[in-house]
Design a protein around this motif. Structure first.
Motif, PDB file in Angstrom:
ATOM      1  N   GLY A 124      47.305  27.017  33.232  1.00 15.73           N
ATOM      2  CA  GLY A 124      47.584  25.946  32.418  1.00 15.73           C
ATOM      3  C   GLY A 124      48.422  24.804  32.973  1.00 15.73           C
ATOM      4  O   GLY A 124      48.550  23.784  32.242  1.00 15.73           O
ATOM      5  N   GLN A 125      48.852  24.932  34.056  1.00 14.11           N
ATOM      6  CA  GLN A 125      49.908  23.866  34.792  1.00 14.11           C
ATOM      7  C   GLN A 125      48.659  22.598  34.961  1.00 14.11           C
ATOM      8  O   GLN A 125      47.780  22.728  35.518  1.00 14.11           O
ATOM      9  CB  GLN A 125      50.813  24.391  35.786  1.00 14.11           C
ATOM     10  CG  GLN A 125      51.641  23.198  36.351  1.00 14.11           C
ATOM     11  CD  GLN A 125      52.458  23.996  37.439  1.00 14.11           C
ATOM     12  OE1 GLN A 125      52.135  25.267  37.726  1.00 14.11           O
ATOM     13  NE2 GLN A 125      53.273  23.241  37.830  1.00 14.11           N
ATOM     14  N   SER A 126      49.353  21.737  34.894  1.00 15.88           N
ATOM     15  CA  SER A 126      48.555  20.268  35.111  1.00 15.88           C
ATOM     16  C   SER A 126      48.545  20.244  36.748  1.00 15.88           C
ATOM     17  O   SER A 126      49.618  20.160  37.509  1.00 15.88           O
ATOM     18  CB  SER A 126      49.061  19.255  34.398  1.00 15.88           C
ATOM     19  OG  SER A 126      50.328  18.694  35.184  1.00 15.88           O
TER      20      SER A 126
ATOM     21  N   THR B 125      44.821  22.525  35.151  1.00 16.82           N
ATOM     22  CA  THR B 125      44.186  21.507  34.219  1.00 16.82           C
ATOM     23  C   THR B 125      44.483  20.077  34.619  1.00 16.82           C
ATOM     24  O   THR B 125      45.471  19.855  35.389  1.00 16.82           O
ATOM     25  CB  THR B 125      44.789  21.683  32.881  1.00 16.82           C
ATOM     26  OG1 THR B 125      46.159  21.340  32.801  1.00 16.82           O
ATOM     27  CG2 THR B 125      44.581  23.258  32.439  1.00 16.82           C
TER      28      THR B 125
ATOM     29  N   ARG C  95      47.358  26.634  25.757  1.00 20.64           N
ATOM     30  CA  ARG C  95      48.236  25.341  25.374  1.00 20.64           C
ATOM     31  C   ARG C  95      47.758  24.933  24.147  1.00 20.64           C
ATOM     32  O   ARG C  95      46.396  24.954  23.817  1.00 20.64           O
ATOM     33  CB  ARG C  95      47.855  24.092  26.605  1.00 20.64           C
ATOM     34  CG  ARG C  95      48.402  24.301  27.907  1.00 20.64           C
ATOM     35  CD  ARG C  95      48.302  23.340  28.856  1.00 20.64           C
ATOM     36  NE  ARG C  95      48.864  23.541  29.950  1.00 20.64           N
ATOM     37  CZ  ARG C  95      50.063  22.591  30.384  1.00 20.64           C
ATOM     38  NH1 ARG C  95      50.640  21.771  29.431  1.00 20.64           N
ATOM     39  NH2 ARG C  95      50.808  22.943  31.408  1.00 20.64           N
ATOM     40  N   GLY C  96      48.735  24.560  23.420  1.00 24.33           N
ATOM     41  CA  GLY C  96      48.575  24.008  22.113  1.00 24.33           C
ATOM     42  C   GLY C  96      48.548  25.095  20.945  1.00 24.33           C
ATOM     43  O   GLY C  96      48.600  24.796  19.815  1.00 24.33           O
ATOM     44  N   SER C  97      48.871  26.265  21.378  1.00 25.35           N
ATOM     45  CA  SER C  97      49.143  27.420  20.395  1.00 25.35           C
ATOM     46  C   SER C  97      50.398  27.030  19.543  1.00 25.35           C
ATOM     47  O   SER C  97      51.300  27.275  20.110  1.00 25.35           O
ATOM     48  CB  SER C  97      49.019  28.851  21.176  1.00 25.35           C
ATOM     49  OG  SER C  97      47.676  28.856  21.675  1.00 25.35           O
TER      50      SER C  97
ATOM     51  N   LYS D 297      56.343  28.617  25.191  1.00 32.82           N
ATOM     52  CA  LYS D 297      55.505  27.797  26.054  1.00 32.82           C
ATOM     53  C   LYS D 297      54.267  28.681  26.208  1.00 32.82           C
ATOM     54  O   LYS D 297      54.015  29.761  25.895  1.00 32.82           O
ATOM     55  CB  LYS D 297      56.163  27.655  27.321  1.00 32.82           C
ATOM     56  CG  LYS D 297      57.431  26.653  27.451  1.00 32.82           C
ATOM     57  CD  LYS D 297      58.081  26.492  28.721  1.00 32.82           C
ATOM     58  CE  LYS D 297      59.236  25.645  28.716  1.00 32.82           C
ATOM     59  NZ  LYS D 297      59.683  25.297  29.925  1.00 32.82           N
ATOM     60  N   ALA D 298      53.168  27.611  26.481  1.00 31.90           N
ATOM     61  CA  ALA D 298      51.934  28.504  26.904  1.00 31.90           C
ATOM     62  C   ALA D 298      51.847  28.953  28.334  1.00 31.90           C
ATOM     63  O   ALA D 298      52.749  28.372  29.055  1.00 31.90           O
ATOM     64  CB  ALA D 298      50.905  27.419  26.583  1.00 31.90           C
ATOM     65  N   GLY D 299      50.922  29.868  28.738  1.00 31.45           N
ATOM     66  CA  GLY D 299      50.852  30.401  29.858  1.00 31.45           C
ATOM     67  C   GLY D 299      50.642  32.044  29.858  1.00 31.45           C
ATOM     68  O   GLY D 299      50.227  32.575  28.727  1.00 31.45           O
TER      69      GLY D 299
END
Length: 409
Positions: A220-222, A199, A111-113, A148-150
């Protein structure tokens, strides 16, 4: 010259009409006529004795500085066009050429990349050959793509164009998390916190608002997102069941349906028994009998922690709490767990029975009874099993005040 009468010229008499007049100054006419013209002077610039033509002078337009500049620009643009065409041809070949990956690989994009970070990760993982070409390809070919991140799966030899399509598709690697029926909300959150794929640190939802099931998650899912999905699923299911409920069940609202279903859920782990247990509690409520459910004692003592950690004592049974259905009439003030689909459906449409009691039968299930006498026999049989002996014929049992439906559990 004048002629004589016989045709011979007259000596000494000039022919005034045919001869030119001598020039002023008195010089001899013959001498004057015979004198050659002086030769033109040789030009030191163009050669001796020959007059040569001067070369053409360039036009003013050809010598103008603007013409020179424009000519240079045109030449530059020409080279640029040729070079750009070759570059575009090479970039297109590289964009669609097979990639360097030899075997299928799962790559995690944190995440954040940003796009540049993604290119560096993919190059480091051997999915692509050049991170800069990846960046250029994304900006030119897919400028509107939302990455998207993942975790993503990349196939062997996947081209740069295909890699970009994979990231833009959002089709990430899917994992599963299973939430068993009957957990409290506090226990559900703990289970999610133990899952390293998720997360965040969410707040504990209200008791009985989650639907226990197996859910798909991505790395990485909340955890908050997973809990929201569980709550949404429970609301949808509850609305459907409430609309199709039996008209004579003794619950007045969807919340009361959840409360009773949470007790049913904690009483038995067998799906086939949930309708029977639900029918017992519905019959007892209709007869104004106390539910006398052991799990309500435990919840009244430990709350959302769920487990008492020891057997229920007589003192526990006698101690009144807001949830102890041995001490209170009707339903407790709230759910004691998060019931599953089967328990909710069983309460919404229980089977028609006359059973008022049940107790463990030693096989993982329960023995059900319509009368107190039959129930006491079942209790005696269970006591014998607990003590390790053969099932014994029950002695005459003293009647209990309201005979707990699951006495001995």
């Amino acid at each position: 010259m004048a002629e004589s009468n016989d045709g011979s010229p007259k000596a000494g008499v000039p022919d005034v009409a045919g001869s030119p007049m001598p020039p002023a100054g008195g010089k001899d006419a013959t001498a004057t006529a015979a004198a050659p013209k002086p030769a033109p002077k040789a030009s030191a610039r163009y050669g001796r004795g020959v007059r040569q033509a001067k070369p053409p002078r360039p036009s003013r337009s050809a010598r103008h500085p603007a013409v020179t500049v424009l000519s240079g620009i045109f030449t530059f643009l020409l080279f640029l066009a040729v070079g750009g065409g070759l570059g575009a041809w090479y970039a297109e070949r590289a964009f669609y050429a097979p990639g360097p990956l030899a075997t299928e690989k799962v790559v995690n994009i944190p995440r954040g990349s940003g796009v540049r970070d993604m290119g560096d990760i993919l190059e480091r993982e051997g999915v692509i050959s050049n991170a800069l070409l990846f960046l250029a390809g994304q900006r030119l070919a897919r400028p509107d793509a939302s990455f998207k991140a993942g975790e993503f799966v990349f196939k062997p030899g996947q081209s740069l164009a295909s890699v970009i399509d994979t990231l833009a598709s959002g089709k990430m690697v899917v994992h599963q998390v299973t939430i068993p029926e009957g957990l409290t909300s506090q226990q559900v959150v703990k289970r999610l916190m133990d899952n390293e794929l998720l997360t965040g640190t969410p707040a504990v939802p209200a008791e009985g608002t989650l639907l226990p099931e197996t859910y798909q998650i991505t790395r990485g899912q909340s955890r908050e997102e997973v809990l929201k999905k569980m709550a949404d699923e429970q609301r949808r299911l509850l609305a459907t069941l409430w609309a199709k409920r039996a008209p004579d069940i003794p619950v007045k609202s969807p919340q009361e349906l959840v409360i009773l279903a949470s007790i049913v859920e904690k009483e038995t782990g067998l799906a086939a028994e949930r309708p029977k247990v639900a029918a017992v509690f519905v019959n007892r409520l209709n007869k104004k009998m106390r539910l006398q459910s052991d799990p309500t004692i435990i919840y009244g003592i430990v709350g959302g922690r769920g487990a008492l950690g020891r057997p229920i004592s007589r003192t526990d049974i006698a101690t009144a709490t807001a949830y102890n259905t041995y001490a209170i009439d009707g339903l407790p003030p709230g759910p004691i767990s998060n019931p599953g689909r089967d328990a909710l459906a069983a309460v919404a449409n229980p089977p028609r029975t006359k059973d008022l009691f049940f107790v463990a039968d030693g096989t993982g299930g329960h023995a059900f009874a319509e009368t107190l006498a039959d129930h006491n026999k079942n209790v005696a049989r269970w006591r014998a099993i607990e003590q390790g002996g053969a099932p014994a014929a029950p002695a005459a049992a003293a009647p209990a005040p309201a005979a707990a439906p699951n006495a001995g559990n």
